[in-house]
Design a protein around this motif. Structure first.
Motif, PDB file in Angstrom:
ATOM      1  N   GLN A  92     -49.459  26.894 -24.399  1.00  0.00           N
ATOM      2  CA  GLN A  92     -49.645  26.835 -22.949  1.00  0.00           C
ATOM      3  C   GLN A  92     -48.410  27.381 -22.222  1.00  0.00           C
ATOM      4  O   GLN A  92     -48.527  28.158 -21.268  1.00  0.00           O
ATOM      5  N   ILE A  93     -47.256  26.985 -22.681  1.00  0.00           N
ATOM      6  CA  ILE A  93     -46.018  27.426 -22.020  1.00  0.00           C
ATOM      7  C   ILE A  93     -45.869  28.941 -22.147  1.00  0.00           C
ATOM      8  O   ILE A  93     -45.539  29.636 -21.178  1.00  0.00           O
ATOM      9  N   ARG A  94     -46.169  29.456 -23.324  1.00  0.00           N
ATOM     10  CA  ARG A  94     -46.048  30.910 -23.528  1.00  0.00           C
ATOM     11  C   ARG A  94     -47.038  31.680 -22.656  1.00  0.00           C
ATOM     12  O   ARG A  94     -46.700  32.702 -22.060  1.00  0.00           O
ATOM     13  N   LEU A  95     -48.264  31.190 -22.553  1.00  0.00           N
ATOM     14  CA  LEU A  95     -49.237  31.900 -21.707  1.00  0.00           C
ATOM     15  C   LEU A  95     -48.819  31.826 -20.236  1.00  0.00           C
ATOM     16  O   LEU A  95     -48.948  32.803 -19.493  1.00  0.00           O
ATOM     17  N   GLY A  96     -48.302  30.677 -19.830  1.00  0.00           N
ATOM     18  CA  GLY A  96     -47.807  30.549 -18.457  1.00  0.00           C
ATOM     19  C   GLY A  96     -46.734  31.585 -18.180  1.00  0.00           C
ATOM     20  O   GLY A  96     -46.767  32.278 -17.149  1.00  0.00           O
ATOM     21  N   GLU A  97     -45.813  31.733 -19.111  1.00  0.00           N
ATOM     22  CA  GLU A  97     -44.727  32.714 -18.933  1.00  0.00           C
ATOM     23  C   GLU A  97     -45.271  34.145 -18.884  1.00  0.00           C
ATOM     24  O   GLU A  97     -44.821  34.966 -18.072  1.00  0.00           O
ATOM     25  N   GLU A  98     -46.239  34.426 -19.747  1.00  0.00           N
ATOM     26  CA  GLU A  98     -46.844  35.776 -19.755  1.00  0.00           C
ATOM     27  C   GLU A  98     -47.500  36.079 -18.413  1.00  0.00           C
ATOM     28  O   GLU A  98     -47.310  37.152 -17.845  1.00  0.00           O
ATOM     29  N   LEU A  99     -48.298  35.134 -17.920  1.00  0.00           N
ATOM     30  CA  LEU A  99     -49.031  35.371 -16.669  1.00  0.00           C
ATOM     31  C   LEU A  99     -48.075  35.557 -15.503  1.00  0.00           C
ATOM     32  O   LEU A  99     -48.265  36.434 -14.654  1.00  0.00           O
ATOM     33  N   VAL A 100     -47.056  34.726 -15.467  1.00  0.00           N
ATOM     34  CA  VAL A 100     -46.054  34.830 -14.399  1.00  0.00           C
ATOM     35  C   VAL A 100     -45.368  36.198 -14.472  1.00  0.00           C
ATOM     36  O   VAL A 100     -45.169  36.870 -13.455  1.00  0.00           O
ATOM     37  N   ALA A 101     -45.036  36.626 -15.678  1.00  0.00           N
ATOM     38  CA  ALA A 101     -44.367  37.924 -15.831  1.00  0.00           C
ATOM     39  C   ALA A 101     -45.292  39.050 -15.386  1.00  0.00           C
ATOM     40  O   ALA A 101     -44.862  39.985 -14.682  1.00  0.00           O
ATOM     41  N   LEU A 102     -46.568  38.990 -15.744  1.00  0.00           N
ATOM     42  CA  LEU A 102     -47.503  40.050 -15.350  1.00  0.00           C
ATOM     43  C   LEU A 102     -47.740  40.050 -13.848  1.00  0.00           C
ATOM     44  O   LEU A 102     -47.855  41.096 -13.221  1.00  0.00           O
ATOM     45  N   ALA A 103     -47.782  38.857 -13.249  1.00  0.00           N
ATOM     46  CA  ALA A 103     -48.132  38.748 -11.826  1.00  0.00           C
ATOM     47  C   ALA A 103     -46.951  39.041 -10.919  1.00  0.00           C
ATOM     48  O   ALA A 103     -47.126  39.553  -9.817  1.00  0.00           O
ATOM     49  N   SER A 104     -45.747  38.715 -11.363  1.00  0.00           N
ATOM     50  CA  SER A 104     -44.616  38.824 -10.442  1.00  0.00           C
ATOM     51  C   SER A 104     -43.856  40.124 -10.609  1.00  0.00           C
ATOM     52  O   SER A 104     -42.718  40.247 -10.182  1.00  0.00           O
ATOM     53  N   ARG A 105     -44.525  41.099 -11.197  1.00  0.00           N
ATOM     54  CA  ARG A 105     -43.939  42.421 -11.434  1.00  0.00           C
ATOM     55  C   ARG A 105     -43.104  42.947 -10.267  1.00  0.00           C
ATOM     56  O   ARG A 105     -42.012  43.442 -10.449  1.00  0.00           O
ATOM     57  N   GLU A 106     -43.632  42.827  -9.051  1.00  0.00           N
ATOM     58  CA  GLU A 106     -42.965  43.462  -7.906  1.00  0.00           C
ATOM     59  C   GLU A 106     -42.054  42.506  -7.136  1.00  0.00           C
ATOM     60  O   GLU A 106     -41.433  42.894  -6.167  1.00  0.00           O
ATOM     61  N   MET A 269     -61.765  29.716 -19.257  1.00  0.00           N
ATOM     62  CA  MET A 269     -60.471  29.302 -18.720  1.00  0.00           C
ATOM     63  C   MET A 269     -60.173  30.026 -17.416  1.00  0.00           C
ATOM     64  O   MET A 269     -60.693  31.101 -17.151  1.00  0.00           O
ATOM     65  N   GLY A 270     -59.340  29.400 -16.610  1.00  0.00           N
ATOM     66  CA  GLY A 270     -58.923  29.992 -15.349  1.00  0.00           C
ATOM     67  C   GLY A 270     -57.483  29.620 -15.093  1.00  0.00           C
ATOM     68  O   GLY A 270     -56.911  28.772 -15.792  1.00  0.00           O
ATOM     69  N   ALA A 271     -56.884  30.266 -14.105  1.00  0.00           N
ATOM     70  CA  ALA A 271     -55.503  29.940 -13.766  1.00  0.00           C
ATOM     71  C   ALA A 271     -55.262  30.254 -12.303  1.00  0.00           C
ATOM     72  O   ALA A 271     -55.825  31.214 -11.760  1.00  0.00           O
ATOM     73  N   CYS A 272     -54.447  29.420 -11.679  1.00  0.00           N
ATOM     74  CA  CYS A 272     -53.961  29.706 -10.332  1.00  0.00           C
ATOM     75  C   CYS A 272     -52.474  29.992 -10.477  1.00  0.00           C
ATOM     76  O   CYS A 272     -51.711  29.135 -10.944  1.00  0.00           O
ATOM     77  N   ILE A 273     -52.089  31.206 -10.128  1.00  0.00           N
ATOM     78  CA  ILE A 273     -50.690  31.614 -10.253  1.00  0.00           C
ATOM     79  C   ILE A 273     -50.082  31.592  -8.846  1.00  0.00           C
ATOM     80  O   ILE A 273     -50.671  32.139  -7.911  1.00  0.00           O
ATOM     81  N   ALA A 274     -48.943  30.931  -8.705  1.00  0.00           N
ATOM     82  CA  ALA A 274     -48.275  30.872  -7.397  1.00  0.00           C
ATOM     83  C   ALA A 274     -46.917  31.547  -7.516  1.00  0.00           C
ATOM     84  O   ALA A 274     -46.155  31.273  -8.445  1.00  0.00           O
ATOM     85  N   LEU A 275     -46.638  32.451  -6.565  1.00  0.00           N
ATOM     86  CA  LEU A 275     -45.382  33.204  -6.579  1.00  0.00           C
ATOM     87  C   LEU A 275     -44.540  32.817  -5.375  1.00  0.00           C
ATOM     88  O   LEU A 275     -45.066  32.649  -4.275  1.00  0.00           O
ATOM     89  N   GLY A 276     -43.259  32.684  -5.578  1.00  0.00           N
ATOM     90  CA  GLY A 276     -42.362  32.347  -4.459  1.00  0.00           C
ATOM     91  C   GLY A 276     -42.459  30.868  -4.119  1.00  0.00           C
ATOM     92  O   GLY A 276     -42.838  30.053  -4.962  1.00  0.00           O
ATOM     93  N   PRO A 277     -42.158  30.500  -2.858  1.00  0.00           N
ATOM     94  CA  PRO A 277     -42.144  29.079  -2.469  1.00  0.00           C
ATOM     95  C   PRO A 277     -43.471  28.363  -2.741  1.00  0.00           C
ATOM     96  O   PRO A 277     -43.470  27.147  -2.975  1.00  0.00           O
TER      97      PRO A 277
END
Ligand SMILES: *Cc1c(COP(=O)(O)O)cnc(C)c1O
Length: 407
Positions: A92-106, A269-277
């Motif tokens: 779970q932790i690894r997938l979380g890190e992957e998704l965050v890395a893919l989503a926060s590219r910019e 499965m689903g995920a809500c990714i939050a970026l920034g504050p």
């Protein structure tokens, strides 16, 4: 392995009758009863073969029975299947890190980014919806033509009245604005709005893409008013449109991203990714789930991401999508108006409302597509689709439209 369901010996019709007696009638009678799949191909209970250009509605990104995903799922299930969110797993932790890395590219380095894992698109949106309430504001600006799911929260921001009306009152307050219209958006967003929610391409509404200035304007306007930009990538994300997330083509960084469909290649499965504050809107106890982030689902997600990377699928998706669009347009068929969408989420727009008939004719001819609107055919093959399969589809398309006209 047999092509039909040899063990039971039942055919389409017999299974269909049992379905009708037992399964709640929310979906109507099934188009076919399917028993097996491999890559972009599935077989029904009568042994008939179909090329699947819908992929379980943009879910089976790597095709049916993908050996790498299935190995990862089986290994994880045999190691540690479920633990609840009282505990965590490396998967779970690894997938979380992957998704965050893919989503926060910019986004700027060092900004917070977090994931909440869920089991579906509607639940990913439910998490995002509840996150918006944590801002202390209640108003949500949603798009005319939107689809976000069927739970009470995600339904509240889904435009189709036929879906919504019987279940009112739904959570409010929702303000509807025309999709893609920057001036209209500017008028409805003020400092009382919690969030603006939008799809990067409206899939259920017939694969409609807003003008290129729209998502950047959503970002600018929400930022000006301290509102969140919430983007629903449930259908468009995970490489479907040629980027990890479709909004990345426009270099926009939203606050909330919902993902699901392609993420588990069929493992729910689903995920809500939050970026920034927005990543810190929820504190302990403020949202939860028993199954969300389960190690098996996360193993599926990790395998999907790794497969997309190692097979350079984003590039392939762009090429196959352009190939499909170009070839369909060069048919120069008077019944085809245009091809919309990006990557492998495409809408073939017909000049007549023949969509349902064409999808039915396709099924008879061994092709799975669907018609989300009367004059639109949605094409969403697995991302691994080959050039030959695309060409074969384009070759049969005129005959499908002939058959549709004669139905
Ligand atoms: C399919 C879809 C949903 C709902 O996902 P479920 O997994 O069916 O709950 C939400 N948003 C969009 C854009 C979708 O296409």
């Amino acid at each position: 392995m047999s092509n039909g369901d040899a063990a039971s010996g039942l055919n389409q019709q017999e299974w269909g009758a049992r379905y009708d007696r037992t399964i709640m009638n929310t979906f109507g009678h099934p188009k076919r009863v399917l028993v097996r799949g491999e890559g972009a191909v599935v077989w029904d209970a009568d042994g008939k073969r179909y090329t699947d250009f819908l992929a379980g509605i943009a879910v089976n990104a790597l095709g049916h029975a993908n050996p790498e995903v299935n190995r990862a799922v089986a290994e994880q299930m045999n190691t540690l299947g479920h633990i609840s969110n009282i505990f965590a797993s490396p998967t779970q932790i690894r997938l979380g890190e992957e998704l965050v890395a893919l989503a926060s590219r910019e986004s700027a380095p060092g900004t917070p980014a977090r994931v909440f894992f869920a089991n579906s698109g509607t639940e990913a949106n439910e998490a995002a919806f509840k996150a918006t309430r944590m801002t202390g504001r209640k108003k949500i600006v949603a798009m005319i033509g939107s689809f976000h799911g069927r739970s009470m929260g995600s339904l509240a921001i889904t435009y189709n009245e036929h879906y919504r009306k019987p279940f009112e009152p739904l959570p409010g307050e929702i303000i509807w604005t025309p999709y893609g219209d920057v001036a209209a958006l500017e008028k409805v967003v003020d400092d009382t709005v919690a969030a603006v929610v939008t799809e990067p391409i409206q899939g259920e509404n017939g694969v409609i893409e807003p003008p290129d200035d729209f998502l950047p304007a959503v970002r600018r306007i929400t930022a000006e008013h301290g509102a969140l930009m919430w983007i629903d990538e449930v259908q468009t994300g995970m490489g479907r449109c040629g980027e990890w997330f479709a909004h990345q083509r426009l270099d926009v960084v939203p606050d909330l991203i919902s993902v699901a469909k392609g993420l588990g290649n069929g493992f729910p499965m689903g995920a809500c990714i939050a970026l920034g504050p927005a990543a810190d809107l929820f504190g302990p106890g403020e949202h939860g789930t028993t199954f969300g982030g389960n190690p098996v689902a996360c193993a599926a997600g990790l395998a999907v991401i790794s497969y997309i990377k190692s097979h350079d699928l984003l590039d392939h998706v762009k090429q196959m999508g352009l190939r499909l669009a170009d070839k369909v347009m060069s048919l120069d068929d008077p019944r085809i108006a245009t091809v919309r969408g990006r990557g492998l989420l495409r809408g073939i727009v017909l000049t007549k409302p023949l969509g349902a008939e064409a999808a039915a004719a396709a099924l008879e001819a061994g092709w799975i597509i669907n018609s989300p609107r009367p004059s639109v055919l949605r094409i969403a093959p697995p991302l691994i689709v080959t050039a030959e399969q695309i060409d074969e589809f384009v070759d049969v398309l005129p005959s499908l439209l002939d058959a549709a006209e004669n139905r």
